[in-house]
Design an enzyme around this catalytic site. Structure first.
Site, PDB file in Angstrom:
ATOM      1  N   GLY A  43      13.224  62.271  29.991  1.00  0.00           N
ATOM      2  CA  GLY A  43      13.667  63.071  29.716  1.00  0.00           C
ATOM      3  C   GLY A  43      14.314  64.630  30.396  1.00  0.00           C
ATOM      4  O   GLY A  43      15.245  65.358  30.394  1.00  0.00           O
ATOM      5  N   GLU A  44      12.876  64.601  31.591  1.00  0.00           N
ATOM      6  CA  GLU A  44      13.081  65.782  32.581  1.00  0.00           C
ATOM      7  C   GLU A  44      13.998  65.366  33.039  1.00  0.00           C
ATOM      8  O   GLU A  44      14.614  64.773  33.779  1.00  0.00           O
ATOM      9  CB  GLU A  44      11.731  66.305  33.055  1.00  0.00           C
ATOM     10  CG  GLU A  44      10.597  66.110  32.262  1.00  0.00           C
ATOM     11  CD  GLU A  44       9.693  66.740  32.673  1.00  0.00           C
ATOM     12  OE1 GLU A  44       9.742  66.553  34.418  1.00  0.00           O
ATOM     13  OE2 GLU A  44       8.470  66.572  32.352  1.00  0.00           O
ATOM     14  N   HIS A 135      31.568  86.793  23.441  1.00  0.00           N
ATOM     15  CA  HIS A 135      31.331  86.794  22.205  1.00  0.00           C
ATOM     16  C   HIS A 135      31.082  88.119  21.383  1.00  0.00           C
ATOM     17  O   HIS A 135      32.034  89.091  20.863  1.00  0.00           O
ATOM     18  CB  HIS A 135      30.448  86.170  21.043  1.00  0.00           C
ATOM     19  CG  HIS A 135      30.192  86.464  20.272  1.00  0.00           C
ATOM     20  ND1 HIS A 135      31.767  85.849  19.085  1.00  0.00           N
ATOM     21  CD2 HIS A 135      30.071  86.466  18.848  1.00  0.00           C
ATOM     22  CE1 HIS A 135      31.322  85.535  17.622  1.00  0.00           C
ATOM     23  NE2 HIS A 135      29.949  86.787  17.326  1.00  0.00           N
ATOM     24  N   LYS A 197      36.561  88.817   5.344  1.00  0.00           N
ATOM     25  CA  LYS A 197      36.307  87.675   5.497  1.00  0.00           C
ATOM     26  C   LYS A 197      34.885  87.611   4.520  1.00  0.00           C
ATOM     27  O   LYS A 197      34.368  88.853   5.200  1.00  0.00           O
ATOM     28  CB  LYS A 197      36.365  87.074   6.565  1.00  0.00           C
ATOM     29  CG  LYS A 197      35.207  85.563   6.563  1.00  0.00           C
ATOM     30  CD  LYS A 197      35.218  85.472   8.366  1.00  0.00           C
ATOM     31  CE  LYS A 197      34.101  86.061   8.933  1.00  0.00           C
ATOM     32  NZ  LYS A 197      33.749  85.576   9.659  1.00  0.00           N
ATOM     33  N   ALA A 231      35.565  75.897  12.555  1.00  0.00           N
ATOM     34  CA  ALA A 231      37.240  75.871  12.250  1.00  0.00           C
ATOM     35  C   ALA A 231      37.252  76.511  10.781  1.00  0.00           C
ATOM     36  O   ALA A 231      38.223  76.590  10.732  1.00  0.00           O
ATOM     37  CB  ALA A 231      37.693  74.742  12.607  1.00  0.00           C
TER      38      ALA A 231
END
Length: 322
Positions: A43-44, A135, A197, A231
């Protein structure tokens, strides 16, 4: 002996969102650099630069899409390979910055993984980072080297101006997105509304829309966010705004993470349109009829050219990328 100052550009791309890198390279009139990439049986990941880059200005593209850890690790490996191949300068271009929401401690004994990401790129050998619609702006302060912040707001706003008319209200689905909503409103000459929210800090990807501050009745509402993950936030806001009598409801966001069950929620939301960009690849299976994917290749290409020629990136966005 006089030696000419040779300055050349090379663009390399990881395996995630290769299409965007190819589009940017085409706009710049260059070909993608050669990389030999493979995965070991364990997986490397492995990457070897297939050409000389000694003294070159290299840009390494990679969107941090699923599986995100593979995306990040592959980009770091490519950067390390370029550094060891004597590249003059290495710029990591990450249209979507992975782990960007883990930028502070909310609960005791939590990591600040967004800072760790910056440390990893500096350790690998990156001289500069480039990302789109972070963000939070504080991510730029997590590294000691230049961090160029691009924004897709002009591209999304230009499209929205062609599909909305009359009275428009830009809606932030939470209080933290107020500044983003104001930028959209300036572009579209619109009003601004905020959704209150409530979020449970102990539960990931869950929130509840409770109230709206601002005028939405009889108006065309556009809910704007930086990321659509599951979402839940935008769909809850859309339901609340529709119940308050909005003439139409659209959702616009830069990054389409679209984790399960986002596509199902968006399909059943009843909104008129969902507008996103290709900072992250959107699989064909997720491209529902009312989803519009816009390309950010033009602004990325202009920014890469400005970085390469030592020009101003902020001037491209008229300062709206701060």
């Amino acid at each position: 002996m006089d030696i000419a100052d040779r300055k050349e550009m090379r663009i390399f791309s990881g395996s995630h969102n290769l299409e965007l890198a190819e589009e940017v390279a085409e706009l710049l009139g260059v070909s993608l650099g050669r990389l030999n990439k493979s995965t070991f049986s364990s997986g490397e990941l492995y990457a070897r630069v297939g050409e000389s880059v000694r003294g070159f200005d290299c840009f390494v593209f990679q969107s941090h899409s699923y599986p995100i850890n593979d995306a990040v690790m592959e980009q770091l490996i490519i950067i390390d390979a370029l550094r060891r191949a004597s590249a003059r300068r290495i710029t990591a271009v990450m249209p979507y910055y992975g782990y960007c929401r883990q930028d502070k401690k909310v609960l005791p004994r939590e990591p600040i993984t967004a800072r760790l990401m910056g440390d990893l790129y500096m350790a690998a050998g990156a001289d500069r980072l480039v990302s789109v619609d972070l963000h939070t702006g504080q991510l730029q302060g997590f590294i000691t080297k230049p961090f160029d912040h691009l924004t897709a707001i002009p591209i999304i706003s230009e499209y929205l101006s062609t599909v909305t008319s009359g009275d428009v209200t830009i809606v932030s689905p939470d209080a933290g997105g107020g500044k983003r909503a104001e930028k959209y409103a300036r572009q579209l000459d619109a009003e601004v509304a905020l959704v209150y929210k409530r979020r449970d800090d102990h539960v990931h990807n869950y929130s509840e829309a409770l109230a709206v501050t601002g005028e939405v009745e009889g108006r065309h509402a556009v809910i704007v966010d930086d990321i659509i993950d599951t979402a839940g936030t935008v769909c809850n806001a859309a339901e609340l705004i529709r119940d308050m009598g909005a003439a139409s409801v659209r959702i616009a966001a830069t990054h389409a993470v679209l984790s399960n069950p986002a596509v199902k929620r968006l399909s059943e939301s009843g909104v008129d349109e969902i507008v996103v960009t290709n900072t992250l690849p959107v699989p064909a299976a997720d491209q529902i009829p009312n989803l519009k994917v816009l390309s950010i290749a033009s602004i990325v290409a202009k920014s890469v050219h400005a970085i390469f020629t030592e020009g101003s990136v902020s001037q491209i966005f008229l300062g709206e990328n701060a």
